[in-house]
Write an enzyme that holds these catalytic residues in place. Structure first.
Site, PDB file in Angstrom:
ATOM      1  N   ASP A   1       0.961  -1.312   0.032  1.00 34.66           N
ATOM      2  CA  ASP A   1       0.068   0.022  -0.010  1.00 34.66           C
ATOM      3  C   ASP A   1       0.919   1.193  -0.049  1.00 34.66           C
ATOM      4  OD1 ASP A   1       0.637  -0.592   2.646  1.00 34.66           O
ATOM      5  OD2 ASP A   1      -0.704   0.786   3.435  1.00 34.66           O
TER       6      ASP A   1
ATOM      7  N   GLU B   1       0.081  -0.936   6.049  1.00 33.65           N
ATOM      8  CA  GLU B   1       1.229  -0.326   6.680  1.00 33.65           C
ATOM      9  C   GLU B   1       1.105   1.291   6.685  1.00 33.65           C
ATOM     10  OE1 GLU B   1       5.069   1.571   7.893  1.00 33.65           O
ATOM     11  OE2 GLU B   1       3.835   2.066   6.300  1.00 33.65           O
TER      12      GLU B   1
HETATM   13  N1  BES Z   1       8.683   3.383   5.483  1.00 34.04           N
HETATM   14  C1  BES Z   1       8.019   4.240   6.350  1.00 34.04           C
HETATM   15  C2  BES Z   1       8.959   4.292   7.525  1.00 34.04           C
HETATM   16  C3  BES Z   1      10.191   5.035   7.494  1.00 34.04           C
HETATM   17  C4  BES Z   1      10.479   5.984   6.407  1.00 34.04           C
HETATM   18  C5  BES Z   1      11.429   4.669   8.280  1.00 34.04           C
HETATM   19  C6  BES Z   1      11.716   6.429   6.318  1.00 34.04           C
HETATM   20  C7  BES Z   1      12.509   5.163   8.121  1.00 34.04           C
HETATM   21  C8  BES Z   1      12.652   6.002   7.181  1.00 34.04           C
HETATM   22  C9  BES Z   1       6.634   3.835   6.480  1.00 34.04           C
HETATM   23  O1  BES Z   1       6.043   3.382   5.556  1.00 34.04           O
HETATM   24  C10 BES Z   1       6.039   4.884   7.214  1.00 34.04           C
HETATM   25  O2  BES Z   1       5.432   5.928   6.397  1.00 34.04           O
HETATM   26  N2  BES Z   1       5.364   4.923   8.378  1.00 34.04           N
HETATM   27  C11 BES Z   1       4.763   5.935   9.158  1.00 34.04           C
HETATM   28  C12 BES Z   1       4.178   5.254  10.269  1.00 34.04           C
HETATM   29  C13 BES Z   1       2.932   4.506  10.105  1.00 34.04           C
HETATM   30  C14 BES Z   1       2.314   3.980  11.373  1.00 34.04           C
HETATM   31  C15 BES Z   1       1.783   5.194   9.219  1.00 34.04           C
HETATM   32  C16 BES Z   1       5.402   6.805   9.702  1.00 34.04           C
HETATM   33  O3  BES Z   1       6.836   6.839  10.031  1.00 34.04           O
HETATM   34  O4  BES Z   1       5.077   8.118   9.651  1.00 34.04           O
HETATM   35 MN    MN Z   2       7.123   2.268   4.390  1.00 28.84          MN
HETATM   36 MN    MN Z   3       5.241   5.378   4.560  1.00 31.18          MN
END
Ligand code: BES
Ligand code: MN
Ligand code: MN
Length: 462
Positions: free
Chosen positions: A87, A157
């Site tokens: 996604d 995710e």
């Molecule tokens: N891949 C990201 C997380 C990420 C980005 C880790 C860059 C390290 C470096 C992940 O898809 C994401 O966006 N996570 C969200 C949290 C989630 C609970 C929606 C975030 O970090 O905001």
């Molecule tokens: Mn991600």
């Molecule tokens: Mn993300």
């Protein structure tokens, strides 16, 4: 032929297939794209089947399916569990994209002189988890699978992985592995390859401040009745003090203070503050006093307003004293800070600082725990050796500011420290318009992942 040769010979094909996946607008947050999210799951299922996986299935959940597939070459060999997400974030605002978000194109950028793929999801996470599918294909085609592999690619995710949580807890035997690998993070650069060893947690809140029971004429009532937007701004501003410390009582209670040696080591990572500022077009950075930029992002908790609205925002002017004001506020957390506890501290504090002239409603959204992983595991050593072989340099361990809440779940439920082998760059515009992923990062990533499998087998045997 070798795995490396196979990857080289199939570059064009690997890119075209990723492009097909990127054309599917699998936005999990917006029900408008429901069919596309399902279509992306089907696409992943088919690619795993074509690459040679067995038992490929769409595991139904209360939300979008989890794609599972495996190849057990020999039960006595080590097993690698690969996690990723198909996604993507909404592409809004569309008008800020230089090319349509779901029509991938390759363009050069200063940090990607050899070209980058521009599309929503190119770096987060389609381009990254797909490297695993292609590395697997290459190893299978060359009859060179050093380990067993299990794939678990989810579709929620970006909306908090609520159903993956349940799936992992209920399928521990199915997911049994010796290591879990996640490519959904950044590296410093291709010149300074790094492996992420820490991610922050998250507590996401929404607040509503209500003043009068209806919108009022701001001349008739202005100055006599609380304006909820004025009040909300003041409340938000008070959440940081002059040192940019967060003022919520108890917020820092469980935050670990690191030794000078640990911090010095963290700050040794190559980081060009001038280039950082220039790239963002800011005259200065901003953050908690006493900490470097690397530390502010990696080891310190933060609080940010993600959105704020209320009153009149249309054309021209409207003199109104609005009834309501809203904001979305998120806090990035560090290990030991429990997101539920922090959400409660936030709620209590936010209500406590509201004047009697307004009513406040606080609603928590999703949250998740931070994760820090050891560099003293066979998995980390294998990642380091794979990077050394592909890049000719040792991997630098880094702590990143983003969150992948499911990583803490892998530690808790499967007893595994995830290896965060990401190949994106922090400038790749994740979640923003013009998200992109370097062509070279993609291809080097595929090669490095295949090498990881080889080294993991050896490291585990030691
Ligand atoms: N891949 C990201 C997380 C990420 C980005 C880790 C860059 C390290 C470096 C992940 O898809 C994401 O966006 N996570 C969200 C949290 C989630 C609970 C929606 C975030 O970090 O905001
Ligand atoms: Mn991600
Ligand atoms: Mn993300």
């Amino acid at each position: 032929m070798s795995v490396k040769q196979y990857i080289q010979d199939n570059q064009e094909k690997f890119l075209n297939e990723l492009f097909d996946l990127l054309r599917i607008p699998s936005v999990s947050a917006d029900p408008k794209f429901k069919n596309d999210v399902f279509a992306a799951a089907d696409f992943v299922k088919e690619s795993l089947e074509k690459a040679g996986a067995d038992k490929v299935e769409l595991c139904q959940t209360a939300g979008y399916p989890i794609v599972y597939g495996e190849k057990i070459i020999d039960p006595s060999l080590p097993t690698v569990l690969v996690y990723g997400h198909y996604d993507v974030q909404p592409a809004d605002p569309y008008e800020l994209w230089d090319s349509p978000p779901f029509e991938p194109v390759i363009k050069k950028t200063p940090r990607h002189p050899e070209g980058a793929i521009f599309a929503r999801g190119s770096a987060d996470d389609k381009g990254q988890f797909y490297m695993h599918v292609k590395a697997f294909e290459a190893m299978m085609a060359e009859n060179a699978m050093p380990c067993n592999v299990k794939f678990m690619i989810e579709g929620e995710e970006e909306v908090g992985s609520a159903n993956l949580d349940i799936f992992v807890k209920e399928n521990k035997e199915k997911l049994k592995a010796d290591v879990v690998v996640v490519s959904d993070t950044h590296m410093i650069s291709l010149e300074h390859p790094s492996v992420t060893v820490g991610l922050r947690g998250l507590a996401y809140m929404e607040v509503e401040v209500t003043g009068p029971n209806r919108d009022l004429h701001s001349g008739t009532y202005g100055g006599a009745v609380a304006n909820p937007i004025n009040i909300l701004c003041k409340m938000i501003a008070s959440l940081h003090d002059e040192n940019n410390h967060i003022t919520i009582p108890g917020f820092y209670d469980k935050v670990e203070e690191y030794s000078k040696a640990y911090r010095d080591n963290l700050n040794k990572a190559p980081f060009d503050l001038e280039a950082y500022k220039k790239e963002l077009d800011i005259a200065d950075v901003h953050g908690e006093a006493g900490y470097s930029t690397i530390e502010r992002v990696g080891i310190r908790p933060t609080l940010d307003v993600n959105g704020i609205w209320g009153g009149y925002t249309g054309e021209g002017a409207k003199t109104v004293l609005p009834s309501k004001a809203h904001a979305k506020i998120s806090m990035r957390l560090v290990p030991n800070q429990d997101h539920r506890e922090i959400a409660k501290l936030f709620e209590d504090h936010f209500k406590a600082i509201a004047p009697k002239s307004v009513k406040v409603k606080v609603t928590p959204h999703h949250g998740g725990a931070a994760a820090v992983v050891s560099t003293e595991t066979p998995g980390y050593r294998a990642a380091d050796l794979a990077i050394q072989e592909a890049f000719g340099k040792k991997a630098i361990p880094t702590r990143e500011g983003g969150s992948i809440p499911i990583c803490a779940l892998f530690q808790q439920e499967l007893g595994l420290d995830p290896i965060l082998l990401g190949f994106g760059l922090d400038t790749d515009a994740l979640h923003s318009p013009n998200e992109h992923y370097g062509v070279k990062n993609y291809l080097m990533g595929i090669e490095t992942i295949a090498l990881f499998f080889k080294h993991f087998k050896n490291e585990l045997a030691q």
